[in-house]
Write a protein that holds these residues in place. Structure first.
Motif, PDB file in Angstrom:
ATOM      1  N   ILE A 191       0.839  -1.201   0.000  1.00  0.00           N
ATOM      2  CA  ILE A 191       0.000   0.000   0.000  1.00  0.00           C
ATOM      3  C   ILE A 191       0.869   1.245   0.000  1.00  0.00           C
ATOM      4  O   ILE A 191       0.666   2.165  -0.792  1.00  0.00           O
ATOM      5  CB  ILE A 191      -0.950  -0.023   1.213  1.00  0.00           C
ATOM      6  CG1 ILE A 191      -1.949  -1.163   1.068  1.00  0.00           C
ATOM      7  CG2 ILE A 191      -1.687   1.305   1.359  1.00  0.00           C
ATOM      8  CD1 ILE A 191      -2.790  -1.404   2.277  1.00  0.00           C
ATOM      9  N   THR A 192       1.870   1.275   0.887  1.00  0.00           N
ATOM     10  CA  THR A 192       2.674   2.493   1.017  1.00  0.00           C
ATOM     11  C   THR A 192       3.695   2.650  -0.102  1.00  0.00           C
ATOM     12  O   THR A 192       4.035   3.769  -0.458  1.00  0.00           O
ATOM     13  CB  THR A 192       3.407   2.516   2.366  1.00  0.00           C
ATOM     14  OG1 THR A 192       4.216   1.352   2.483  1.00  0.00           O
ATOM     15  CG2 THR A 192       2.436   2.564   3.514  1.00  0.00           C
ATOM     16  N   SER A 193       4.183   1.561  -0.669  1.00  0.00           N
ATOM     17  CA  SER A 193       5.233   1.671  -1.682  1.00  0.00           C
ATOM     18  C   SER A 193       4.712   1.628  -3.105  1.00  0.00           C
ATOM     19  O   SER A 193       5.437   2.011  -4.024  1.00  0.00           O
ATOM     20  CB  SER A 193       6.239   0.529  -1.514  1.00  0.00           C
ATOM     21  OG  SER A 193       6.903   0.645  -0.305  1.00  0.00           O
ATOM     22  N   VAL A 194       3.506   1.148  -3.315  1.00  0.00           N
ATOM     23  CA  VAL A 194       2.995   1.011  -4.676  1.00  0.00           C
ATOM     24  C   VAL A 194       1.702   1.796  -4.877  1.00  0.00           C
ATOM     25  O   VAL A 194       1.614   2.647  -5.768  1.00  0.00           O
ATOM     26  CB  VAL A 194       2.770  -0.481  -5.028  1.00  0.00           C
ATOM     27  CG1 VAL A 194       2.190  -0.621  -6.421  1.00  0.00           C
ATOM     28  CG2 VAL A 194       4.067  -1.255  -4.919  1.00  0.00           C
ATOM     29  N   ALA A 195       0.702   1.552  -4.044  1.00  0.00           N
ATOM     30  CA  ALA A 195      -0.625   2.125  -4.277  1.00  0.00           C
ATOM     31  C   ALA A 195      -0.654   3.638  -4.088  1.00  0.00           C
ATOM     32  O   ALA A 195      -1.213   4.356  -4.925  1.00  0.00           O
ATOM     33  CB  ALA A 195      -1.644   1.462  -3.356  1.00  0.00           C
ATOM     34  N   ILE A 196      -0.073   4.141  -3.018  1.00  0.00           N
ATOM     35  CA  ILE A 196      -0.119   5.583  -2.767  1.00  0.00           C
ATOM     36  C   ILE A 196       0.649   6.367  -3.830  1.00  0.00           C
ATOM     37  O   ILE A 196       0.115   7.343  -4.372  1.00  0.00           O
ATOM     38  CB  ILE A 196       0.377   5.895  -1.335  1.00  0.00           C
ATOM     39  CG1 ILE A 196      -0.619   5.332  -0.322  1.00  0.00           C
ATOM     40  CG2 ILE A 196       0.565   7.390  -1.133  1.00  0.00           C
ATOM     41  CD1 ILE A 196      -0.183   5.447   1.117  1.00  0.00           C
ATOM     42  N   PRO A 197       1.886   5.965  -4.207  1.00  0.00           N
ATOM     43  CA  PRO A 197       2.556   6.705  -5.297  1.00  0.00           C
ATOM     44  C   PRO A 197       1.808   6.628  -6.634  1.00  0.00           C
ATOM     45  O   PRO A 197       1.769   7.614  -7.375  1.00  0.00           O
ATOM     46  CB  PRO A 197       3.922   6.037  -5.404  1.00  0.00           C
ATOM     47  CG  PRO A 197       4.172   5.470  -4.064  1.00  0.00           C
ATOM     48  CD  PRO A 197       2.835   5.046  -3.565  1.00  0.00           C
ATOM     49  N   LEU A 198       1.208   5.488  -6.933  1.00  0.00           N
ATOM     50  CA  LEU A 198       0.432   5.392  -8.181  1.00  0.00           C
ATOM     51  C   LEU A 198      -0.789   6.299  -8.140  1.00  0.00           C
ATOM     52  O   LEU A 198      -1.129   6.949  -9.139  1.00  0.00           O
ATOM     53  CB  LEU A 198       0.006   3.942  -8.430  1.00  0.00           C
ATOM     54  CG  LEU A 198       1.087   3.016  -8.966  1.00  0.00           C
ATOM     55  CD1 LEU A 198       0.540   1.598  -9.116  1.00  0.00           C
ATOM     56  CD2 LEU A 198       1.616   3.515 -10.295  1.00  0.00           C
ATOM     57  N   ALA A 199      -1.457   6.364  -6.999  1.00  0.00           N
ATOM     58  CA  ALA A 199      -2.619   7.244  -6.867  1.00  0.00           C
ATOM     59  C   ALA A 199      -2.211   8.709  -6.999  1.00  0.00           C
ATOM     60  O   ALA A 199      -2.895   9.492  -7.677  1.00  0.00           O
ATOM     61  CB  ALA A 199      -3.310   7.002  -5.523  1.00  0.00           C
ATOM     62  N   LEU A 200      -1.098   9.085  -6.377  1.00  0.00           N
ATOM     63  CA  LEU A 200      -0.618  10.468  -6.498  1.00  0.00           C
ATOM     64  C   LEU A 200      -0.228  10.801  -7.934  1.00  0.00           C
ATOM     65  O   LEU A 200      -0.545  11.888  -8.443  1.00  0.00           O
ATOM     66  CB  LEU A 200       0.563  10.696  -5.561  1.00  0.00           C
ATOM     67  CG  LEU A 200       0.238  10.749  -4.076  1.00  0.00           C
ATOM     68  CD1 LEU A 200       1.516  10.797  -3.260  1.00  0.00           C
ATOM     69  CD2 LEU A 200      -0.633  11.934  -3.762  1.00  0.00           C
TER      70      LEU A 200
END
Length: 74
Positions: free
Chosen positions: A42-51
């Protein structure tokens, strides 16, 4: 100065057995080091992709609005 006076008397956060157990688990996983924890995807993949997705959308919308003259302040 006596060496025993310099020692810390504080108890460790976790027992050594638990620490060795967790080390074995993490060393046995053959993934990248930043994806080894349970919540790391979640912190290394999902959040940067969402941003990145949100910023690209907002940049595209801004370019569209500028090229069509939408939303100008008078």
């Amino acid at each position: 100065m006596e060496s025993s006076a310099c020692r810390m008397s504080e108890t460790p956060f976790r027992p050594r057995e638990k620490l060795f157990e967790k080390q074995k688990v993490f060393q046995s996983i053959h993934k990248h080091t930043y994806l080894k924890g349970p919540m790391d995807k979640i912190t290394s993949v999902a959040i940067p992709l969402a941003l990145a997705g949100t910023s690209l959308f907002l940049i595209g919308r801004g370019i569209y609005n500028m090229s069509h003259g939408i939303g100008k302040k008078e």
